[in-house]
Scaffold this motif. Structure first.
Motif, PDB file in Angstrom:
ATOM      1  N   LYS A  84     -23.910 -54.831  28.223  1.00 48.25           N
ATOM      2  CA  LYS A  84     -23.800 -55.651  27.004  1.00 48.25           C
ATOM      3  C   LYS A  84     -22.450 -56.352  26.972  1.00 48.25           C
ATOM      4  O   LYS A  84     -22.360 -57.536  26.627  1.00 48.25           O
ATOM      5  N   GLN A  89     -28.731 -59.553  28.578  1.00 49.98           N
ATOM      6  CA  GLN A  89     -29.727 -59.107  27.622  1.00 49.98           C
ATOM      7  C   GLN A  89     -30.231 -57.754  28.157  1.00 49.98           C
ATOM      8  O   GLN A  89     -30.703 -57.681  29.295  1.00 49.98           O
ATOM      9  N   GLN A  91     -32.402 -54.173  28.063  1.00 52.06           N
ATOM     10  CA  GLN A  91     -33.540 -53.407  27.548  1.00 52.06           C
ATOM     11  C   GLN A  91     -33.490 -51.995  28.111  1.00 52.06           C
ATOM     12  O   GLN A  91     -33.182 -51.799  29.283  1.00 52.06           O
TER      13      GLN A  91
END
Ligand code: AHN
Ligand code: ZN
Length: 337
Positions: A84, A89, A91
């Motif tokens: 991050k 991005q 997940q």
């Protein structure tokens, strides 16, 4: 990026051509042939081996990343936070899987995406868990290993690639996904008295191959990094990589050799070995190669080399030069897509 550079190269060629025509007239010789053709390759950002090394060190300092332990959980949190921080991005894919010995493992695959909208994508992978035992060691075979090479090295290279992309002004044209597989190394030992369990290794990549993080996820190809940090490592072309993704092997070996790492990327064949890429190829339907240190001179000995699943797989064997050779080669490949 590559297309822009090609146009630039053409323009450069054109002006050099006129300049050399001019001097050719004066000298009477054909100077055009002496002008070195500008290369068609894009220069990737620098892969910082000190940074990659620090990422390996940090993982080892958490302790063995054995599923269902605090060190494992904390390392997972740290990997997510770093990704991050580097603008990806991210997940997280949490799931449970039953190990060969019946233990229910709480596992987590982490997927980090750059340029998520791009249709052309390259998938880079490593496993982040550590083997819970040292079954090839004479001493303390029941204790978990540090896994500095087996696990942490691949993760360290991927995190440094993430940092380099984040810092770079020029981003790659292709989308890049980094996947950190869990549960790779909880496989059944050769000397286990339990009934033989099929597919006991690579639990995270098996799960992901059947449950992608995005529906209809596609990548042009993938590159798995496993045991990419030991001093004087040699990478031979592993069997399943050649079987399922020969062009990718050729591309990566050519890249490594062209930027100065011919000591590492050897034009030698090694046998097929079960690793995360096997499941991504056979169940995930994405062609993926494995950059893995294999000893082609092992004969009847251990193809995985002398540190594998032993306590000697610790920081003492990790080399910044090896991390650099692999990381810079992979960056070169993705910047030239
Ligand atoms: C086999 O032992 C056949 N495959 C294990 C691959 C592996 C383990 N890579 C890292 N640790
Ligand atoms: Zn292992």
């Amino acid at each position: 990026m590559k297309n822009k550079m090609n146009i630039l190269a053409l323009l450069l060629c054109g002006s050099l051509f006129f300049a050399s025509c001019d001097s050719a007239e004066k000298s009477g010789g054909n100077q055009v042939a002496e002008v070195e053709e500008p290369g068609n390759t894009v220069e990737a950002p620098a892969f910082n081996p000190d940074s990659a090394y620090a990422f390996v060190e940090k993982q080892v300092a958490f302790g063995p990343r054995v599923p269902n332990t605090a060190a494992h959980f904390q390392t997972g949190e740290w990997i997510v936070a770093k990704l991050k921080e580097y603008g990806a991005q991210v997940q997280e894919q949490e799931f449970q899987a039953k190990a060969y010995d019946g233990t229910m493992l709480n596992l987590r695959n982490v997927i980090a995406s750059y340029n998520p909208g791009a249709a052309n994508r390259v998938l880079l992978a490593a496993h982040w868990d550590t083997r819970p035992l040292a079954d090839k060691d004479e001493e303390n075979p029941k204790e978990a290993i540090d896994g500095a090479n087996d696990g942490a090295s691949g993760v360290g290279v991927l995190l440094e690639i993430a940092r380099a992309i984040h810092e770079a002004q020029q981003k790659p044209d292709v989308g890049v996904d980094l996947i950190f597989f869990d549960g790779e190394d909880y496989g059944q030992p050769d000397d286990s008295p339990l009934p033989q369990v099929q597919d006991s290794w690579c639990l995270g990549s098996q799960y992901w191959s059947n449950n992608k993080h995005t529906p209809n996820y596609r990548a042009n190809y993938g590159i798995l990094l496993d045991m990419v940090g030991a001093e004087n490592a040699r990478f031979a072309r592993e069997g399943y990589s050649r079987q399922y993704a020969k062009e990718v092997v050729d591309k990566v070996w050519k890249a490594g050799n062209s930027i100065g790492y011919s000591d590492y990327f050897k034009y030698k064949n090694a046998p097929a070995i079960t690793d995360d890429h096997y499941y991504v190829n056979t169940q995930g339907n994405i062609r993926m190669i494995d950059i893995i240190e294999l000893d082609t001179n092992a004969g009847s000995g251990d193809i995985f080399g002398p540190y594998h699943h032993r306590h000697t797989d610790n920081m003492d064997i990790i080399s910044k030069n090896t991390l650099k050779a692999v990381g810079q080669t992979v960056l070169h490949v993705i910047y030239n897509e």
